[in-house]
Design a protein around this motif. Structure first.
Motif, PDB file in Angstrom:
ATOM      1  N   MET A  30     -10.121  10.241   5.978  1.00  0.00           N
ATOM      2  CA  MET A  30      -9.507   9.206   6.810  1.00  0.00           C
ATOM      3  C   MET A  30     -10.533   8.116   7.098  1.00  0.00           C
ATOM      4  SD  MET A  30      -7.860   9.213  10.634  1.00  0.00           S
ATOM      5  CE  MET A  30      -6.760  10.557  10.346  1.00  0.00           C
ATOM      6  N   GLU A  31     -11.754   8.510   7.344  1.00  0.00           N
ATOM      7  CA  GLU A  31     -12.820   7.547   7.601  1.00  0.00           C
ATOM      8  C   GLU A  31     -13.006   6.633   6.395  1.00  0.00           C
ATOM      9  OE1 GLU A  31     -17.604   7.626   8.582  1.00  0.00           O
ATOM     10  OE2 GLU A  31     -16.428   9.448   8.860  1.00  0.00           O
ATOM     11  N   SER A  32     -13.005   7.199   5.200  1.00  0.00           N
ATOM     12  CA  SER A  32     -13.136   6.397   3.977  1.00  0.00           C
ATOM     13  C   SER A  32     -11.977   5.422   3.841  1.00  0.00           C
ATOM     14  CB  SER A  32     -13.177   7.301   2.745  1.00  0.00           C
ATOM     15  OG  SER A  32     -14.237   8.207   2.828  1.00  0.00           O
ATOM     16  N   ALA A  33     -10.767   5.898   4.124  1.00  0.00           N
ATOM     17  CA  ALA A  33      -9.580   5.049   4.023  1.00  0.00           C
ATOM     18  C   ALA A  33      -9.641   3.915   5.042  1.00  0.00           C
ATOM     19  CB  ALA A  33      -8.312   5.872   4.218  1.00  0.00           C
ATOM     20  N   LEU A  34     -10.061   4.228   6.257  1.00  0.00           N
ATOM     21  CA  LEU A  34     -10.141   3.195   7.290  1.00  0.00           C
ATOM     22  C   LEU A  34     -11.208   2.158   6.984  1.00  0.00           C
ATOM     23  CD1 LEU A  34      -9.547   5.325  10.492  1.00  0.00           C
ATOM     24  CD2 LEU A  34      -8.005   3.640   9.466  1.00  0.00           C
ATOM     25  N   ASP A  35     -12.255   2.550   6.274  1.00  0.00           N
ATOM     26  CA  ASP A  35     -13.260   1.579   5.855  1.00  0.00           C
ATOM     27  C   ASP A  35     -12.635   0.508   4.966  1.00  0.00           C
ATOM     28  OD1 ASP A  35     -15.310   2.802   7.239  1.00  0.00           O
ATOM     29  OD2 ASP A  35     -16.101   3.871   5.489  1.00  0.00           O
ATOM     30  N   VAL A  36     -11.587   0.868   4.238  1.00  0.00           N
ATOM     31  CA  VAL A  36     -10.938  -0.061   3.311  1.00  0.00           C
ATOM     32  C   VAL A  36      -9.793  -0.821   3.980  1.00  0.00           C
ATOM     33  CG1 VAL A  36      -9.664  -0.256   1.146  1.00  0.00           C
ATOM     34  CG2 VAL A  36     -11.563   1.358   1.324  1.00  0.00           C
ATOM     35  N   VAL A  37      -8.896  -0.126   4.669  1.00  0.00           N
ATOM     36  CA  VAL A  37      -7.685  -0.772   5.195  1.00  0.00           C
ATOM     37  C   VAL A  37      -7.544  -0.640   6.713  1.00  0.00           C
ATOM     38  CG1 VAL A  37      -6.390  -0.542   3.045  1.00  0.00           C
ATOM     39  CG2 VAL A  37      -6.221   1.254   4.781  1.00  0.00           C
ATOM     40  N   GLY A  38      -8.626  -0.351   7.392  1.00  0.00           N
ATOM     41  CA  GLY A  38      -8.537  -0.043   8.811  1.00  0.00           C
ATOM     42  C   GLY A  38      -8.569  -1.207   9.765  1.00  0.00           C
ATOM     43  N   THR A  39      -8.237  -2.391   9.289  1.00  0.00           N
ATOM     44  CA  THR A  39      -8.182  -3.523  10.204  1.00  0.00           C
ATOM     45  C   THR A  39      -6.758  -4.049  10.275  1.00  0.00           C
ATOM     46  OG1 THR A  39      -8.635  -5.151   8.481  1.00  0.00           O
ATOM     47  CG2 THR A  39     -10.552  -4.224   9.620  1.00  0.00           C
ATOM     48  N   ARG A  40      -6.457  -4.683  11.381  1.00  0.00           N
ATOM     49  CA  ARG A  40      -5.130  -5.291  11.548  1.00  0.00           C
ATOM     50  C   ARG A  40      -4.861  -6.291  10.436  1.00  0.00           C
ATOM     51  NH1 ARG A  40      -2.948  -9.847  13.789  1.00  0.00           N
ATOM     52  NH2 ARG A  40      -0.948  -9.579  14.849  1.00  0.00           N
ATOM     53  N   SER A  41      -5.860  -7.118  10.123  1.00  0.00           N
ATOM     54  CA  SER A  41      -5.661  -8.152   9.109  1.00  0.00           C
ATOM     55  C   SER A  41      -5.401  -7.544   7.732  1.00  0.00           C
ATOM     56  CB  SER A  41      -6.855  -9.107   9.066  1.00  0.00           C
ATOM     57  OG  SER A  41      -8.063  -8.421   8.864  1.00  0.00           O
ATOM     58  N   ALA A  42      -6.101  -6.478   7.390  1.00  0.00           N
ATOM     59  CA  ALA A  42      -5.866  -5.828   6.091  1.00  0.00           C
ATOM     60  C   ALA A  42      -4.444  -5.282   6.015  1.00  0.00           C
ATOM     61  CB  ALA A  42      -6.876  -4.696   5.863  1.00  0.00           C
ATOM     62  N   VAL A  69     -10.329 -15.563   7.294  1.00  0.00           N
ATOM     63  CA  VAL A  69     -10.050 -14.129   7.430  1.00  0.00           C
ATOM     64  C   VAL A  69      -9.279 -13.632   6.213  1.00  0.00           C
ATOM     65  CG1 VAL A  69      -8.753 -12.401   8.759  1.00  0.00           C
ATOM     66  CG2 VAL A  69     -10.198 -14.067   9.939  1.00  0.00           C
ATOM     67  N   VAL A  70      -8.264 -14.382   5.789  1.00  0.00           N
ATOM     68  CA  VAL A  70      -7.467 -13.987   4.626  1.00  0.00           C
ATOM     69  C   VAL A  70      -8.359 -13.908   3.387  1.00  0.00           C
ATOM     70  CG1 VAL A  70      -5.586 -14.666   3.087  1.00  0.00           C
ATOM     71  CG2 VAL A  70      -5.296 -14.840   5.558  1.00  0.00           C
ATOM     72  N   ALA A  71      -9.201 -14.906   3.173  1.00  0.00           N
ATOM     73  CA  ALA A  71     -10.076 -14.914   2.000  1.00  0.00           C
ATOM     74  C   ALA A  71     -11.022 -13.708   2.018  1.00  0.00           C
ATOM     75  CB  ALA A  71     -10.878 -16.212   1.945  1.00  0.00           C
ATOM     76  N   GLY A  72     -11.625 -13.442   3.165  1.00  0.00           N
ATOM     77  CA  GLY A  72     -12.542 -12.303   3.282  1.00  0.00           C
ATOM     78  C   GLY A  72     -11.852 -10.974   3.069  1.00  0.00           C
ATOM     79  N   ARG A  73     -10.683 -10.843   3.679  1.00  0.00           N
ATOM     80  CA  ARG A  73      -9.967  -9.570   3.584  1.00  0.00           C
ATOM     81  C   ARG A  73      -9.439  -9.348   2.162  1.00  0.00           C
ATOM     82  NH1 ARG A  73     -12.000  -7.156   6.865  1.00  0.00           N
ATOM     83  NH2 ARG A  73     -11.160  -7.970   8.761  1.00  0.00           N
ATOM     84  N   LEU A 108      -0.206   3.048  -0.975  1.00  0.00           N
ATOM     85  CA  LEU A 108      -0.150   2.889   0.485  1.00  0.00           C
ATOM     86  C   LEU A 108       1.285   2.837   1.011  1.00  0.00           C
ATOM     87  CD1 LEU A 108      -3.012   0.280   0.844  1.00  0.00           C
ATOM     88  CD2 LEU A 108      -3.027   2.609   1.759  1.00  0.00           C
ATOM     89  N   TYR A 109       2.257   2.839   0.130  1.00  0.00           N
ATOM     90  CA  TYR A 109       3.676   2.738   0.511  1.00  0.00           C
ATOM     91  C   TYR A 109       4.086   3.728   1.610  1.00  0.00           C
ATOM     92  CZ  TYR A 109       8.757   3.211  -0.099  1.00  0.00           C
ATOM     93  OH  TYR A 109      10.098   3.321   0.107  1.00  0.00           O
ATOM     94  N   PRO A 110       3.796   5.034   1.479  1.00  0.00           N
ATOM     95  CA  PRO A 110       4.216   5.943   2.565  1.00  0.00           C
ATOM     96  C   PRO A 110       3.540   5.624   3.894  1.00  0.00           C
ATOM     97  CG  PRO A 110       3.299   7.196   0.707  1.00  0.00           C
ATOM     98  CD  PRO A 110       3.186   5.740   0.370  1.00  0.00           C
ATOM     99  N   ILE A 111       2.325   5.080   3.834  1.00  0.00           N
ATOM    100  CA  ILE A 111       1.625   4.718   5.071  1.00  0.00           C
ATOM    101  C   ILE A 111       2.324   3.538   5.734  1.00  0.00           C
ATOM    102  CG2 ILE A 111      -0.559   3.824   5.984  1.00  0.00           C
ATOM    103  CD1 ILE A 111      -1.896   5.487   3.685  1.00  0.00           C
ATOM    104  N   LEU A 112       2.732   2.561   4.937  1.00  0.00           N
ATOM    105  CA  LEU A 112       3.494   1.420   5.455  1.00  0.00           C
ATOM    106  C   LEU A 112       4.777   1.904   6.131  1.00  0.00           C
ATOM    107  CD1 LEU A 112       3.750  -1.843   5.288  1.00  0.00           C
ATOM    108  CD2 LEU A 112       5.387  -1.303   3.494  1.00  0.00           C
ATOM    109  N   VAL A 113       5.497   2.796   5.456  1.00  0.00           N
ATOM    110  CA  VAL A 113       6.743   3.330   6.016  1.00  0.00           C
ATOM    111  C   VAL A 113       6.453   4.069   7.326  1.00  0.00           C
ATOM    112  CG1 VAL A 113       8.686   4.917   5.643  1.00  0.00           C
ATOM    113  CG2 VAL A 113       7.857   3.494   3.748  1.00  0.00           C
ATOM    114  N   ALA A 114       5.417   4.901   7.332  1.00  0.00           N
ATOM    115  CA  ALA A 114       5.077   5.669   8.537  1.00  0.00           C
ATOM    116  C   ALA A 114       4.655   4.756   9.685  1.00  0.00           C
ATOM    117  CB  ALA A 114       3.965   6.673   8.224  1.00  0.00           C
ATOM    118  N   PHE A 115       3.838   3.747   9.409  1.00  0.00           N
ATOM    119  CA  PHE A 115       3.424   2.809  10.452  1.00  0.00           C
ATOM    120  C   PHE A 115       4.621   2.074  11.045  1.00  0.00           C
ATOM    121  CE2 PHE A 115      -1.314   2.060   9.575  1.00  0.00           C
ATOM    122  CZ  PHE A 115      -1.680   2.629  10.775  1.00  0.00           C
TER     123      PHE A 115
END
Length: 177
Positions: A30-42, A69-73, A108-115
């Motif tokens: 989970m920590e590895s995943a959050l390093d990649v997509v763990g921000t609101r902007s991502a 922010v968009v360019a960086g993300r 990431l589709y199931p994560i989107l649905v779950a969120f």
């Protein structure tokens, strides 16, 4: 009457039973995943990509994020192989990139649905907003946790363990020397 917190926790197995012997940092996926997509902007950008957005200006406008922010993300998501760049060119203009989800991004589709389902529980007004539905029958989507054998797994039937106990114990011993 208070609930036993252990009932709502995933049970530990094997050497992980003594959880204090295993530092969380670096071990949890989970920590590895959050390093990649763990921000609101991502997550907002990923949402818009799932909704079919591909162009930088549309992604910035639809997420209300700054261009910086968009360019960086997008660069981070590209580096993590969540999105790929595809060049396009409008007549008379310079070549630009559009962004599309890669197979890793589509995973990431199931994560989107779950969120989205969980986010619905945070609102009193359940009549507004968007919902994800099955195109075939129109029913709202939901997410369930199943094992590789197809069994539904509620939290009280879930367990957590170290994947390779032998290797993990050797690594831990080497780090202590």
């Amino acid at each position: 009457m208070s609930r036993d917190p252990a009932v709502d926790a995933i049970q530990r197995e094997g050497v992980f039973v003594d959880r204090d012997e295993w530092p969380a940092a670096g071990w949890c996926r989970m920590e590895s995943a959050l390093d990649v997509v763990g921000t609101r902007s991502a997550m907002l950008l990923i949402r818009e990509l799932f909704y079919g957005g591909t162009r930088f200006d549309a992604l910035a406008r639809r997420t209300a994020l700054s261009e910086a922010v968009v360019a960086g993300r997008l660069k981070q998501l590209h580096d993590a192989e969540i999105v790929e760049r595809r060049p396009y060119q409008k007549a008379g203009q310079r070549t630009r990139d559009e962004y599309v989800l890669t197979p890793r991004g589509r995973a990431l589709y199931p994560i989107l649905v779950a969120f989205m389902a969980w986010g619905e529980t945070l609102r009193d007004d359940h009549g507004s907003g968007v919902e994800l539905v099955h195109q075939g029958c129109g029913a709202p989507l939901s997410v369930s946790v199943v094992c590789e054998n197809g069994h539904d797994v509620p939290i009280e039937a879930a367990a957590v363990r170290i994947k390779d106990e032998r290797g993990a114990l050797k690594l831990k011993l080497a780090q202590q020397l």
